[in-house]
Design a protein around this motif. Structure first.
Motif, mmCIF file in Angstrom:
data_model
loop_
_atom_site.group_PDB
_atom_site.id
_atom_site.type_symbol
_atom_site.label_atom_id
_atom_site.label_comp_id
_atom_site.label_asym_id
_atom_site.label_seq_id
_atom_site.Cartn_x
_atom_site.Cartn_y
_atom_site.Cartn_z
ATOM 1 N N TYR A 150 3.474 -1.690 7.391
ATOM 2 C CA TYR A 150 2.754 -2.456 8.418
ATOM 3 C C TYR A 150 2.020 -3.606 7.734
ATOM 4 C CZ TYR A 150 3.330 1.250 11.908
ATOM 5 O OH TYR A 150 3.830 2.156 12.803
ATOM 6 N N ALA A 151 1.810 -4.695 8.543
ATOM 7 C CA ALA A 151 0.988 -5.815 8.076
ATOM 8 C C ALA A 151 0.242 -6.394 9.271
ATOM 9 C CB ALA A 151 1.846 -6.877 7.415
ATOM 10 N N ASN B 50 -1.670 -9.993 10.588
ATOM 11 C CA ASN B 50 -1.946 -11.410 10.328
ATOM 12 C C ASN B 50 -2.612 -11.999 11.568
ATOM 13 O OD1 ASN B 50 1.107 -11.368 11.333
ATOM 14 N ND2 ASN B 50 0.218 -13.370 11.912
ATOM 15 N N ILE C 26 -2.825 -13.357 6.264
ATOM 16 C CA ILE C 26 -2.436 -11.946 6.285
ATOM 17 C C ILE C 26 -3.684 -11.153 5.957
ATOM 18 C CG2 ILE C 26 -0.982 -10.167 5.229
ATOM 19 C CD1 ILE C 26 1.073 -12.350 4.658
ATOM 20 N N TYR D 8 -4.074 -7.676 6.303
ATOM 21 C CA TYR D 8 -3.993 -6.279 5.892
ATOM 22 C C TYR D 8 -2.534 -5.909 5.586
ATOM 23 C CZ TYR D 8 -4.344 -1.191 5.969
ATOM 24 O OH TYR D 8 -4.278 0.139 5.638
ATOM 25 N N LEU D 9 -2.371 -5.117 4.540
ATOM 26 C CA LEU D 9 -1.071 -4.524 4.196
ATOM 27 C C LEU D 9 -1.294 -3.042 3.970
ATOM 28 C CD1 LEU D 9 0.237 -7.121 1.540
ATOM 29 C CD2 LEU D 9 0.831 -7.018 3.964
ATOM 30 N N ASN D 10 -0.518 -2.190 4.644
ATOM 31 C CA ASN D 10 -0.724 -0.761 4.422
ATOM 32 C C ASN D 10 -0.023 -0.316 3.131
ATOM 33 O OD1 ASN D 10 1.960 -0.667 5.215
ATOM 34 N ND2 ASN D 10 1.718 1.185 6.449
ATOM 35 N N PHE E 58 3.768 -0.623 2.885
ATOM 36 C CA PHE E 58 4.257 -1.989 2.696
ATOM 37 C C PHE E 58 4.283 -2.310 1.210
ATOM 38 C CE2 PHE E 58 4.157 -6.504 2.355
ATOM 39 C CZ PHE E 58 4.817 -7.025 3.472
ATOM 40 N N THR F 147 1.185 -7.221 -2.952
ATOM 41 C CA THR F 147 -0.184 -6.879 -2.525
ATOM 42 C C THR F 147 -0.753 -8.054 -1.752
ATOM 43 O OG1 THR F 147 -1.219 -7.769 -4.517
ATOM 44 C CG2 THR F 147 -0.477 -5.460 -4.597
ATOM 45 N N LEU F 148 -1.969 -7.855 -1.209
ATOM 46 C CA LEU F 148 -2.601 -8.927 -0.440
ATOM 47 C C LEU F 148 -2.896 -10.131 -1.324
ATOM 48 C CD1 LEU F 148 -3.303 -9.229 2.521
ATOM 49 C CD2 LEU F 148 -5.632 -8.473 2.012
ATOM 50 N N TRP G 47 4.055 -15.809 2.008
ATOM 51 C CA TRP G 47 5.045 -14.757 2.314
ATOM 52 C C TRP G 47 6.459 -15.281 2.515
ATOM 53 C CZ3 TRP G 47 6.630 -9.947 2.375
ATOM 54 C CH2 TRP G 47 7.564 -9.528 3.319
#
Length: 678
Positions: free
Chosen positions: A48-49, A51, A57, A59-61, A64, A71-72, A81
């Motif tokens: 999941y992400a 934006n 962006i 958040y990145l779970n 991901f 990473t973020l 991206w």
């Protein structure tokens, strides 16, 4: 400040405190919801992400990061991206355009985001296949989008592998020479059909898939196919159909088909699988092999019988030569002495010997491989002449009907042999009808034949001149067809037939490269069809001037006569002595050669038998001609596989068939001596 104002201020402060508490509670609830949301997506194995509308962006779970490696810090914004996830510029642009279009559509219609299948480049350079979708979050997360990237790389590999296997299987099935088809079990509609099936039936896969046999084949065939299919589906057993007819653009073909039911998970038949091989050519080849086997057996049979018949006939010829010769001499003696009673006895002997001579001649005609004296003839003229003779010979109770076409081409034939054919067939017709009935003689074209000889089993095709004799008699039992042309076989009563008539006809037709067809059934009469190859050259006109042969008497010339049969040699010697010649009879061929070598000029001509111990007649003549190259010679033979009339003629040797006609022999001696003297 008044009391009222004080109260109002207190209420305001209380309200502010309440709002502050509410705001604190809302923040705490939001924090709890966000924490709960993050706990959920953090625990999810699906990447999941988040934006926002500004392209950041947020958040990145963990999934991901684990799947893609980013990473973020690596991709804080969408601008970071896009180029990393999609290095190929054209592909990247397609992804961006498609992504925005899907977002706009979802926002405008409120419908779910339609997932996109994308190829994402990971941080380590590997490629992952994902199903990507996005959705705006609720007001709590206003301005943010949740992006879901469902990793299907493993599934995709499996699908691709299955797809490749499916393609390979289809390719294999398509390259098999057998027709392979799959029908769904319920309505027997075609689900699969390979290229061999297309080639065989002329029906494409596009045409046949989803349809059944009734859409393409005649109802009778479709009923047969469907009936067998239902039997297989009901029994669940493999069915082998060795000869299944099917209509194709190439005509009706024969198939060898195997069918079996294919079962689903519920244990019920789901499909019917069929494999069919076109065995039409194999059947033709097998039929041809059997025909050739029959032909070979018939050839061996006829050769064996022919050799036996020829050997017997040769010995009979010698005996008959003695009987007829001495009977002739005795007859002449009795006439001179006026012995009337003995003369009557000799006439009976002469009549019987003539019948025996005729039978032996038939035996030799069958057994001999010597080519007859064939010439281009007009069959219609010969048949008409022979019919006149038959009308006078056959009983009046027997009707003769003729159907003779005009303007037929000539055929290679011997007039005497044609008379033999018609006479033998007419006699057989007479006996089959007990002397009363209708015999039809037809002469004409028969075109575009495709059949098999009733005797030799050889294939027959093309155009032929046909002479057919049909009777209304008792017919022939089909089980005897292979025997009726065998020498001495007869279905007539003892004493009513020699069994040589059809055998002689077979020998004659074989000699002129013709064929015989027989159409008959018990109680329905018979038709014998003689097929002659037509000629391009015109037929030879018939000569109506039959000149009588005149014997040329001798003037004391000494004739060397050689025959190992002493009595026959003696008869020939006595015969020619009555016509002015001096016979010198020798029964040993080597002694005859020695006698000739002692004084070659003593013998101006030699008459010799062919088949003798030590030297054959041909060898004897050849060795004599080493001394006298122009020596006239007469070679007499009843049966021999070493010499025939054509070979004798090529060596300037006069060939005479046994039993030798006495008058003809005297005539030939005189002609040869006259020719030498000239």
């Amino acid at each position: 400040m008044t009391e009222k104002e004080q109260t109002k201020e207190a209420l305001r402060l209380a309200l502010e405190q309440a709002n502050t508490k509410i705001a604190g509670l809302e923040k705490r609830l939001l924090d709890l919801e966000q924490a709960k949301f993050h706990n959920v997506i953090d625990a999810s194995p699906v990447p999941y992400a988040l934006n926002d509308d500004d392209g950041d962006i947020t958040y990145l779970n963990p999934a991901f990061i684990a799947v893609f490696g980013y990473t973020l810090e690596d991709i804080p914004t969408l601008e970071h991206w896009w180029p990393k996830a999609y290095p190929d510029e054209s592909y990247r642009q397609w992804v961006i355009d498609s992504w925005r279009e899907h977002l706009d559509t979802a926002a405008r219609t409120g419908a779910p985001f339609e997932p996109l299948e994308l190829q994402i480049c990971c941080k380590d350079g590997s490629i992952r296949t994902v199903l990507a979708s996005a959705a705006p979050l609720c007001d709590t997360y206003k301005g943010e989008h949740l992006v879901i990237l469902y990793d299907i790389t493993g599934r995709k590999k499996i699908e691709d592998a299955l797809s490749e296997q499916e393609k390979e299987l289809v390719d294999i099935i398509d390259h098999l020479p057998s027709m392979i088809f799959l029908k769904e079990a319920k309505e027997l509609r075609y689900a699969r059909f390979n290229r061999a099936g297309e080639r065989l039936t002329g029906i494409s896969r596009e045409q046949i898939i989803g349809k059944n046999d009734y859409d393409f084949f005649p109802k009778e065939q479709a009923d047969f196919f469907t009936g067998r299919d239902r039997v297989v589906l009901a029994s669940g057993e493999l069915e082998d159909i060795p000869d299944e007819p099917i209509d194709t653009p190439q005509g009706t073909r024969s198939l060898h088909t195997r069918k079996v039911a294919i079962y689903g998970k519920d244990g019920e038949p789901k499909y019917l699988l069929g494999v069919s091989d076109d065995i039409t050519e194999h059947k033709k080849a097998d039929a041809e092999r059997q025909r050739l086997q029959r032909e070979l057996q018939q050839v061996h049979k006829m050769e064996s019988i022919g050799n036996l018949t020829g050997g017997i006939a040769h010995d009979f010829n010698n005996l008959l030569g003695i009987i007829t010769g001495y009977t002739s001499l005795g007859h002449e003696y009795c006439k001179n002495k006026n012995e009337t009673k003995l003369l009557t006895y000799l006439e009976h002997i002469h009549t019987a010997s003539e019948r025996a001579t005729s039978l032996v001649a038939q035996m030799l005609a069958f057994s001999r491989n010597d080519p007859a004296d064939l010439e281009p003839v007009d069959l219609s003229l010969l048949v008409k002449e022979d019919i006149k003779m038959l009308r006078a010979t056959l009983p009046a109770s027997m009707q003769i009907e003729t159907q003779i076409d005009e303007d037929l081409p000539g055929v290679l034939m011997n007039a005497t042999q044609l008379n033999q054919i018609l006479m033998n067939l007419a006699v057989n017709a007479r006996d089959a009808m007990d002397g009363a009935g209708l015999m039809t003689v037809r002469l004409g074209w028969v075109r575009d034949l495709h059949t098999e000889s009733s005797v030799s089993h050889q294939p027959i095709s093309g155009d032929w001149v046909e002479l057919a004799v049909t009777d209304t008699g008792c017919g022939i039992d089909a089980s005897t067809f292979d025997d009726i042309f065998t020498p001495f076989y007869t279905s007539k009563m003892v004493g009513k037939g020699t069994g040589m008539g059809l055998a002689v006809i077979y020998g004659i037709m074989k000699g002129c490269n013709g064929h015989i067809l027989v159409d008959s059934a018990e109680g329905k009469g018979s038709t014998f069809r003689m097929l002659f190859p037509p000629l391009d050259v015109p037929a030879k006109p018939m000569d109506s001037n039959n000149l009588k042969t005149r014997h040329i008497s001798g003037a004391g010339e000494e004739v060397l006569i050689v025959d190992d049969e002493e009595s026959l040699a003696g008869f020939v010697g006595e015969l020619i002595s009555h016509h002015g010649y001096v016979p010198h009879v020798v029964t040993d061929s080597e002694r005859a050669l020695a006698t000739y070598k002692e004084n070659p000029s003593r013998f101006p001509i030699v008459v010799t038998d062919q088949t003798m111990p030590k030297l054959t007649g041909l060898q004897l003549i050849q060795q004599m001609r080493e001394i006298t190259p122009s020596l006239p010679a007469i070679l007499c033979s009843g049966y021999s596989d070493k010499v025939n009339p054509q070979e004798a003629e090529n060596q300037d040797i006069c060939y005479m068939q046994k039993p030798v006609d006495g008058g003809g022999l005297v005539q030939r001696i005189g002609e040869l001596l006259k020719k030498t003297a000239a």
